[in-house]
Write a protein that holds these residues in place. Structure first.
Motif, mmCIF file in Angstrom:
data_model
loop_
_atom_site.group_PDB
_atom_site.id
_atom_site.type_symbol
_atom_site.label_atom_id
_atom_site.label_comp_id
_atom_site.label_asym_id
_atom_site.label_seq_id
_atom_site.Cartn_x
_atom_site.Cartn_y
_atom_site.Cartn_z
ATOM 1 N N MET A 1 0.855 -1.191 0.000
ATOM 2 C CA MET A 1 0.000 0.000 0.000
ATOM 3 C C MET A 1 0.883 1.230 0.000
ATOM 4 S SD MET A 1 -3.378 0.602 0.228
ATOM 5 C CE MET A 1 -4.062 -0.711 1.227
ATOM 6 N N LEU A 2 0.648 2.147 -0.939
ATOM 7 C CA LEU A 2 1.435 3.369 -1.035
ATOM 8 C C LEU A 2 0.569 4.550 -0.645
ATOM 9 C CD1 LEU A 2 3.366 2.833 -4.371
ATOM 10 C CD2 LEU A 2 4.241 2.599 -2.063
ATOM 11 N N THR A 3 1.130 5.477 0.095
ATOM 12 C CA THR A 3 0.437 6.705 0.443
ATOM 13 C C THR A 3 1.238 7.876 -0.074
ATOM 14 O OG1 THR A 3 -0.399 5.688 2.446
ATOM 15 C CG2 THR A 3 -0.531 8.085 2.310
ATOM 16 N N ALA A 14 -5.704 24.253 -0.871
ATOM 17 C CA ALA A 14 -5.816 23.243 0.182
ATOM 18 C C ALA A 14 -4.794 22.152 -0.083
ATOM 19 C CB ALA A 14 -7.233 22.661 0.208
ATOM 20 N N ALA A 15 -4.387 21.442 0.988
ATOM 21 C CA ALA A 15 -3.400 20.384 0.826
ATOM 22 C C ALA A 15 -3.944 19.294 -0.077
ATOM 23 C CB ALA A 15 -3.045 19.804 2.193
ATOM 24 N N TRP A 16 -3.059 18.698 -0.856
ATOM 25 C CA TRP A 16 -3.444 17.604 -1.737
ATOM 26 C C TRP A 16 -3.807 16.387 -0.910
ATOM 27 C CZ3 TRP A 16 -4.972 16.506 -6.403
ATOM 28 C CH2 TRP A 16 -4.853 15.209 -6.871
ATOM 29 N N PRO A 17 -5.003 15.820 -1.070
ATOM 30 C CA PRO A 17 -5.415 14.680 -0.238
ATOM 31 C C PRO A 17 -4.541 13.459 -0.491
ATOM 32 C CG PRO A 17 -7.284 15.672 -1.390
ATOM 33 C CD PRO A 17 -6.048 16.245 -1.985
ATOM 34 N N ALA A 18 -4.403 12.615 0.547
ATOM 35 C CA ALA A 18 -3.613 11.387 0.424
ATOM 36 C C ALA A 18 -4.248 10.466 -0.602
ATOM 37 C CB ALA A 18 -3.521 10.692 1.779
ATOM 38 N N LEU A 19 -3.407 9.844 -1.424
ATOM 39 C CA LEU A 19 -3.888 8.927 -2.449
ATOM 40 C C LEU A 19 -3.253 7.563 -2.205
ATOM 41 C CD1 LEU A 19 -5.459 8.549 -5.122
ATOM 42 C CD2 LEU A 19 -3.352 9.106 -6.322
ATOM 43 N N ARG A 20 -4.074 6.550 -2.093
ATOM 44 C CA ARG A 20 -3.559 5.207 -1.821
ATOM 45 C C ARG A 20 -3.680 4.347 -3.077
ATOM 46 N NH1 ARG A 20 -2.707 4.217 3.528
ATOM 47 N NH2 ARG A 20 -3.552 5.779 4.963
ATOM 48 N N ILE A 21 -2.609 3.629 -3.391
ATOM 49 C CA ILE A 21 -2.586 2.736 -4.544
ATOM 50 C C ILE A 21 -2.239 1.341 -4.043
ATOM 51 C CG2 ILE A 21 -1.456 2.190 -6.731
ATOM 52 C CD1 ILE A 21 -0.941 5.150 -7.102
ATOM 53 N N ASP A 22 -3.115 0.397 -4.256
ATOM 54 C CA ASP A 22 -2.933 -0.976 -3.809
ATOM 55 C C ASP A 22 -2.464 -1.816 -4.986
ATOM 56 O OD1 ASP A 22 -3.005 -3.485 -2.780
ATOM 57 O OD2 ASP A 22 -5.082 -3.392 -2.069
ATOM 58 N N GLN A 32 -7.197 2.463 -10.891
ATOM 59 C CA GLN A 32 -7.234 2.885 -9.497
ATOM 60 C C GLN A 32 -7.081 4.393 -9.363
ATOM 61 O OE1 GLN A 32 -5.164 0.564 -6.475
ATOM 62 N NE2 GLN A 32 -4.626 -0.953 -8.038
ATOM 63 N N ILE A 33 -6.179 4.979 -10.144
ATOM 64 C CA ILE A 33 -5.980 6.426 -10.087
ATOM 65 C C ILE A 33 -7.231 7.155 -10.548
ATOM 66 C CG2 ILE A 33 -4.659 8.340 -11.070
ATOM 67 C CD1 ILE A 33 -2.240 6.415 -11.148
ATOM 68 N N MET A 40 -12.525 11.689 -5.195
ATOM 69 C CA MET A 40 -12.157 12.955 -4.550
ATOM 70 C C MET A 40 -13.006 14.112 -5.073
ATOM 71 S SD MET A 40 -8.014 12.821 -4.529
ATOM 72 C CE MET A 40 -7.114 11.448 -3.831
ATOM 73 N N VAL A 41 -13.249 14.107 -6.390
ATOM 74 C CA VAL A 41 -14.095 15.151 -6.971
ATOM 75 C C VAL A 41 -15.524 15.003 -6.465
ATOM 76 C CG1 VAL A 41 -15.029 16.082 -9.122
ATOM 77 C CG2 VAL A 41 -12.643 15.368 -9.019
ATOM 78 N N SER A 42 -16.004 13.759 -6.416
ATOM 79 C CA SER A 42 -17.389 13.513 -6.009
ATOM 80 C C SER A 42 -17.651 13.919 -4.570
ATOM 81 C CB SER A 42 -17.721 12.027 -6.207
ATOM 82 O OG SER A 42 -19.032 11.748 -5.800
ATOM 83 N N ASP A 43 -16.689 13.625 -3.661
ATOM 84 C CA ASP A 43 -16.955 13.939 -2.250
ATOM 85 C C ASP A 43 -16.445 15.320 -1.835
ATOM 86 O OD1 ASP A 43 -14.206 13.715 -1.860
ATOM 87 O OD2 ASP A 43 -14.316 11.720 -0.975
ATOM 88 N N GLY A 44 -15.985 16.116 -2.813
ATOM 89 C CA GLY A 44 -15.647 17.503 -2.520
ATOM 90 C C GLY A 44 -14.224 17.747 -2.083
ATOM 91 N N GLN A 45 -13.388 16.699 -2.000
ATOM 92 C CA GLN A 45 -11.991 16.925 -1.649
ATOM 93 C C GLN A 45 -11.270 17.728 -2.726
ATOM 94 O OE1 GLN A 45 -9.729 13.558 0.177
ATOM 95 N NE2 GLN A 45 -11.555 12.367 -0.321
#
Length: 484
Positions: A1-3, A14-22, A32-33, A40-45
Motif C-alpha cells: 500500500m502506497l500513500t 488546500a493540501a493535496w489529499p492522500a492517495l492510496r494505490i494498492d 485505481q488512479i 475525490m471530486v465527487s466527495d468535494g476533496q
C-alpha cells in the motif's frame, strides 16, 4: 500500500489529499488512479478549478510511471473531470454531486439510464447485446493478424524503453501512412502526420489548438455524439448543420456561416456516423468553397474510408491540406483497443498541434504504433479489410430487411460501413421517446443508441443507430417489436 507524501503536492489553496494505490488489488494502476480522483471530486476533496500535480510530480510521489499518469489524466480528461490549460497543466473541470446517503447497502443491478458517454458504449466488457456500440465482433477483425502484431510489437528493443518515443509518433508508421495517402489520395510528407490516441484525441488537439471558449464550431446534425460533448467541454458553441439522405444542407450552412462566423467545422465525409452516407463530389466542392468564403477550417473525420468504395470524395485531396485537417484511425479495421489515430495538417499548423499534444500528454504509445504498423504492413491486411467490408455489406442488408420487417425505416440508405440508422415514423411522446426505450432495453440486456445522442434538435421521430453486426439478432427484434 502506497500513500502519497503531501509535501510533493503543488501549491494549492488546500493540501493535496492522500492517495492510496494498492498494487495487490485487481485492476490496473490507471483504473485505481481514475477511480480515486473521481471519488475525490465527487466527495468535494477536489473542487472545480483545483490544480492537479504535474505528470512528473504525480509519478514521483506515487511511485508510478509517467506513462501511467498520462493515461490516467487523459482518461479523466475524456470523462470531463479534468481540463488541460496550455502551459499550466491539468485542473479539475467540474464538481460532481455526492452520492445520496443510504441506510442499506446497495446491491449491484442493471443500469437504469443510457447516456452518450455511458461506459458500456465503449468498454466492450458488458454482457448487454452491443447493438448501439461502435465496435464489431472481435473475430471480424482478423484476430490472428492483430495478436501476432501485438506480440511482435512487444519485442521492442530495450533501448527504446528509455525514452518517450518520437513526439510526432513512431516514424516508421508515419512514413507508411504518408506513403499510402500520397499514393491513394493526396501528397503528404511524414512530418505532416501526427499520431494520436485515436480520432477523439485528434479532435481534442484540434479544438485546443484552434479554438478558445466562446468560438462557434459547426458540427453535422445528426453527427458523432461524443464530438458534441467535446466541443462543449472546451467552452465552444456547437451549431448543428442538417445532414440527411441527400447530404449536408448547404443553404443552411451558408446562412449560419454568414451569421455565426464559425472557427471550424467537423465533417464525416465518407460513411458518416450515424447515417452511413457519403458526401457527393459536388457537395464536397461546395463545402470547400463556403469554407474559403467564410474563412473557417474543415476537420475531415475520415476514419471509415478503408471500408468505402474507391473514388469517394476527399476534402483533404481536393484542398491539399490548406484549410482541411484530415483525421484517421485504425479502430474500425484493426481494433478499437489499440487506440492509434492520425492527424494530417499543413506545415504551418503542425508545430502548434505538436506542442499541444506534448502539453496534454507528451507522446503516444510507440508499442501500440508498432503493432499497427506490423498489422497493416502484412500482405493479408488489404484482404482482411476487403473481407470485413463484404461482411458488413451482408450484415447491413440483413439488418435493413429485419428492421423493415418490424415496421422501422432507415433514415438514409447507407453507402457502406457499420451503421444503419432507422426508426418509426411517428413523433416521440412522453415516456415513448428514444431515450426511454433505450433505458428499457438496457434493463433487458440490450445496449441501444437513441437518435438524440447524435443531434442537437428534438428528433421528429423515434430512431436509433444500429450496429449492423448485431441488428438482426432475434432478441433485439423481439424487444423492438414489443415497443411499437
Amino acid at each position: 500500500m502506497l500513500t502519497e507524501d503531501v509535501s510533493c503536492a503543488p501549491a494549492a489553496p488546500a493540501a493535496w489529499p492522500a492517495l492510496r494505490i494498492d498494487r495487490g488489488r485487481r485492476g490496473s494502476l490507471v483504473d485505481q488512479i481514475v477511480a480515486a480522483i473521481s471519488a475525490m471530486v465527487s466527495d468535494g476533496q477536489l473542487g472545480a478549478g483545483a490544480k492537479m500535480p504535474s505528470v512528473r510530480q504525480f509519478a514521483k510521489c506515487n511511485a508510478v510511471s509517467t506513462f501511467t499518469v498520462v493515461e490516467a489524466y487523459e482518461r479523466l480528461h475524456q470523462l470531463g473531470l479534468l481540463s488541460a490549460r496550455r502551459g499550466s497543466g491539468f485542473f479539475v473541470a467540474r464538481s460532481l454531486p455526492a452520492p445520496a446517503p443510504s441506510s442499506a447497502p446497495t446491491q449491484p443491478g442493471p443500469a437504469s439510464e443510457i447516456d452518450v458517454l455511458a461506459p458500456d458504449l465503449y468498454t466492450g466488457q458488458a454482457e448487454a447485446l452491443p447493438v448501439g456500440a461502435g465496435w464489431l465482433p472481435p473475430e471480424w477483425y482478423g484476430e490472428t493478424t492483430i495478436l501476432d502484431a501485438v506480440r511482435h510489437a512487444m519485442k521492442i528493443p530495450a533501448g527504446r524503453l528509455r525514452g518517450y518515443g518520437h513526439p510526432l509518433g513512431f516514424p516508421a508508421l508515419r512514413q507508411h501512412l504518408a506513403g499510402n495517402l500520397s499514393a491513394e489520395l493526396f501528397p503528404v510528407d511524414p512530418d505532416q502526420v501526427l499520431l494520436t490516441h485515436g480520432a477523439t484525441h485528434a479532435f481534442d488537439l484540434v479544438l485546443r489548438t484552434l479554438t478558445k471558449p466562446g468560438d462557434v464550431v459547426f458540427v453535422e446534425d445528426p453527427g458523432y455524439g461524443n464530438l458534441l460533448a467535446l466541443v462543449r467541454h472546451h467552452g465552444c458553441i456547437p451549431v448543428g448543420i442538417a445532414r440527411g439522405a441527400q447530404g449536408l444542407d448547404m443553404e443552411e450552412l451558408a446562412r449560419q456561416a454568414a451569421a455565426r462566423h464559425p472557427k471550424l467545422m467537423f465533417v464525416n465525409t465518407v460513411l458518416q456516423n450515424p447515417l452511413g452516407t457519403s458526401l457527393s463530389q459536388q457537395d464536397a466542392h461546395r463545402l470547400l468553397g463556403l469554407a474559403e468564403r467564410f474563412d473557417f477550417w474543415l476537420v475531415e473525420d475520415d476514419i471509415y474510408r478503408e471500408l468505402a468504395q474507391p473514388g469517394e470524395a476527399s476534402l483533404a485531396a481536393m484542398d491539399g491540406l490548406r484549410r482541411v485537417i484530415r483525421v484517421g484511425s485504425f479502430s474500425k479495421t484493426l481494433s478499437p483497443a489499440l487506440r492509434v489515430g492520425s492527424l494530417c495538417a499543413s506545415r504551418s499548423l503542425m508545430p502548434e498541434l505538436l506542442r499541444v499534444k506534448m502539453v496534454g500528454g507528451l507522446t503516444t504509445s510507440e508499442i501500440n504504433e508498432r503493432a499497427v504498423l506490423d498489422a497493416i504492413g502484412t500482405r493479408g491486411y488489404r484482404r482482411m479489410v476487403e473481407r470485413l467490408a463484404r461482411q458488413l455489406d451482408d450484415a447491413r442488408e440483413s439488418a435493413i430487411a429485419s428492421l423493415r420487417g418490424i415496421g422501422m425505416a432507415p433514415l438514409a440508405q447507407p453507402r457502406g460501413g457499420m451503421f444503419v440508422s432507422a426508426g418509426w415514423p411517428d413523433a416521440p411522446s412522453p415516456g415513448r421517446d428514444g431515450r426511454a426505450i433505450a433505458d428499457a432495453a438496457l434493463k433487458a440486456g440490450i445496449l441501444l443508441a437513441p437518435g438524440d445522442f447524435f443531434t442537437q434538435r428534438r428528433p421528429a421521430s423515434t430512431w436509433f443507430r444500429f450496429n449492423a453486426a448485431y441488428a438482426s439478432e432475434p432478441r433485439l427484434l423481439d424487444f423492438l417489436r414489443a415497443q411499437h
